[in-house]
Write an enzyme that holds these catalytic residues in place. Structure first.
Site, PDB file in Angstrom:
ATOM      1  N   ALA A 123       0.851  -1.196   0.000  1.00 56.00           N
ATOM      2  CA  ALA A 123       0.000   0.000   0.000  1.00 56.00           C
ATOM      3  C   ALA A 123       0.882   1.239   0.000  1.00 56.00           C
ATOM      4  O   ALA A 123       2.101   1.142   0.191  1.00 56.00           O
ATOM      5  CB  ALA A 123      -0.891   0.006   1.236  1.00 56.00           C
ATOM      6  N   LYS A 124       0.306   2.374  -0.226  1.00 56.48           N
ATOM      7  CA  LYS A 124       1.010   3.657  -0.086  1.00 56.48           C
ATOM      8  C   LYS A 124      -0.019   4.740   0.128  1.00 56.48           C
ATOM      9  O   LYS A 124      -1.141   4.643  -0.387  1.00 56.48           O
ATOM     10  CB  LYS A 124       1.803   3.960  -1.363  1.00 56.48           C
ATOM     11  CG  LYS A 124       2.965   4.882  -1.136  1.00 56.48           C
ATOM     12  CD  LYS A 124       4.160   4.114  -0.616  1.00 56.48           C
ATOM     13  CE  LYS A 124       5.331   5.002  -0.325  1.00 56.48           C
ATOM     14  NZ  LYS A 124       6.512   4.211   0.050  1.00 56.48           N
ATOM     15  N   GLY A 125       0.365   5.757   0.895  1.00 58.91           N
ATOM     16  CA  GLY A 125      -0.550   6.866   1.121  1.00 58.91           C
ATOM     17  C   GLY A 125       0.169   8.184   0.889  1.00 58.91           C
ATOM     18  O   GLY A 125       1.400   8.240   0.878  1.00 58.91           O
TER      19      GLY A 125
END
Ligand code: NAD
Length: 435
Positions: A123-125
């Site tokens: 994931a990445k934000g």
């Protein structure tokens, strides 16, 4: 059925223009993904599944600024894949971040976790903001409101953020606190990269550089070379660069070149690394004015004759223009994406062994995994135990990827992608498609 080239019309893939100097991280990732997919004869559906994010969240973050005005920031969280476990990936604050970039970085995390065998998805934000223009209180309000908007996304068994560009231990502490206020529980495992006092892990800060060095030693060993006296050049003198330099210096290697944003520093007899670290620390993290080496441009630094080159600054540093001038025997990618896909092929034909980013800098996510395990157990390890287990996992990942490289007669990077994609695809086949 083998994968279908038409799938390149997927909105997540953009064909690079013929004269592009800069290749986007996503283009580089997809080019490598396609190679592995072809080799594995991945069926069309699986190709499509693995090249599309599972979930993309875009959220508005209204914040009251110190002067009473309201500003609205845009935030993202992309879960690329969670087949192997809860998704894991950093949170970056940057004024020019795009959803496309976050998609690429999230996919990268899926492959990185698979390569080192940690039970996480990717994931990445990101939040589109310039933290330099925000006061500490404003930064806290942005972070807490983003977290509140992501309450259904985050969770110790769902999705676990960590620090990335322009975020740090303090930001992780605010996320954890906000999450716990809502869950009414002490859910410390909801983020990693936290301060030690609130459930962080010993050895986390040094983990990425330590992992890089473990793999450099393993690669030197494969080539029958000793670290003692071997000539090393390191681009970037931040977290990853300084720790890599320090640990290789302690192994007896000769660090002949270092650099940061202020420029490069060269000494053919070897730079006194503890002195350089002391200088940079006292100089607000900059090597500017460092006198114990000759100044050299960052471009020339990369082209120095050496045994090991560690690009540990940023992406796209070695491209098709300077690749023919690289004279290292081994390149360990401390940074994410420092070599473009076109340079990769040139370096390979020159016989240079490249330890790819998804393997080389996976020490950080490995100790993040240890932090998550410790938080869930409520039992904290000594630094010695963290480092021992990190070394073991990195060495074992290197060996596994090296075996795939030999089996298919491909590069280490291709092998890392083949290993990761095969692992996620096999797991998905076992779990099946629900619905
Ligand atoms: P950092 O901000 O601590 O250090 C970056 C260093 O690179 C600084 O010394 C900066 O001056 C230098 N730099 C920037 N632009 C440069 C240029 N054009 N030429 C030469 N030097 C330049 O960052 P970091 O945490 O060490 O991360 C470095 C790279 O490693 C990034 O690509 C990051 O994504 C990757 N990475 C970091 C971690 C981690 O745990 N810190 C984990 C995985 C990957």
């Amino acid at each position: 059925m083998p994968y279908n080239k038409d799938l390149y019309s997927t909105p997540y893939y953009k064909e690079p223009g013929p004269k592009l100097d800069k290749e986007s991280p996503f283009e580089s990732m997809m080019e490598r993904f396609r190679f592995a997919a072809e080799l594995l004869q991945l069926e069309d559906g699986m190709f499509q599944y693995l090249s599309s994010p599972t979930r993309q969240v875009i959220t508005s973050i209204p914040v009251e600024m110190d002067n009473g005005e309201i500003r609205v920031f845009e935030g993202y969280r992309v879960i690329h894949n969670n087949v192997l476990g809860p998704s894991k990936g950093g949170l970056r604050y940057s004024p020019d971040v795009t959803l496309d970039e976050v998609n690429a970085l999230a996919a990268w995390m899926t492959w990185k976790c698979a390569v080192v065998n940690v039970p996480f998805g990717g994931a990445k934000g990101a939040i589109k903001c310039n933290p330099k223009e925000l006061s500490l209180k404003e930064l806290e309000r942005v972070t807490r409101r983003y977290t509140a908007n992501m309450l259904e996304v985050f969770g110790p068994e769902q999705d676990i953020p960590a620090p990335d560009m322009n975020t740090n231990e303090q930001v992780m502490a605010w996320i954890m606190d906000t999450y716990c206020m809502h869950s009414r529980k002490s859910d410390t495992a909801v983020v990693t990269g936290k301060p030690l006092l609130i459930g962080g892990s010993r050895g986390r800060k040094e983990a990425t550089g330590r992992g890089v060095v473990t793999l450099v030693l393993a690669a030197l060993n494969k080539l029958g070379m000793s670290p003692v006296g071997c000539k090393v050049v390191i681009q970037g003198f931040g977290n990853v660069g300084t720790i890599s330099a320090k640990l290789l210096y302690e192994q007896g290697s000769r660090i002949i070149g270092i650099s940061d944003i202020s420029g490069g520093y060269y000494n053919p007899d070897g730079i006194d690394i503890p002195k350089a670290i002391e200088y940079s620390t006292a100089n607000k993290g900059s090597l500017e004015g460092f006198k114990d080496a000759d100044p050299i441009s960052n471009e020339r630094l990369l082209e120095l004759e050496c045994d090991v080159l560690i690009p540990a600054a940023k992406e796209d540093q070695i491209n098709r223009h300077n690749a023919p001038n690289i004279k290292a025997k081994i390149i360990a990618e401390g940074a994410n994406g420092p070599i473009t896909a076109s340079a990769d092929q040139m370096l390979d034909s020159m016989g240079i062994l490249i330890i790819p980013d998804i393997l080389a800098n996976a020490g950080g996510v490995t100790v993040s995994y240890f932090e998550w395990v410790q938080d869930r157990q409520g039992y904290f390890w000594t630094e010695e135990r963290v480092n021992r287990r990190l070394n073991r996992m990195m060495r074992s990942a290197f060996q596994l990827i090296f075996e795939v490289k030999e089996q298919y007669n491909i590069t280490l990077r291709q092998a890392a992608y083949v290993y990761a994609i095969r692992k996620v695809a096999d797991t998905l086949r076992l779990r099946g498609i629900y619905g």
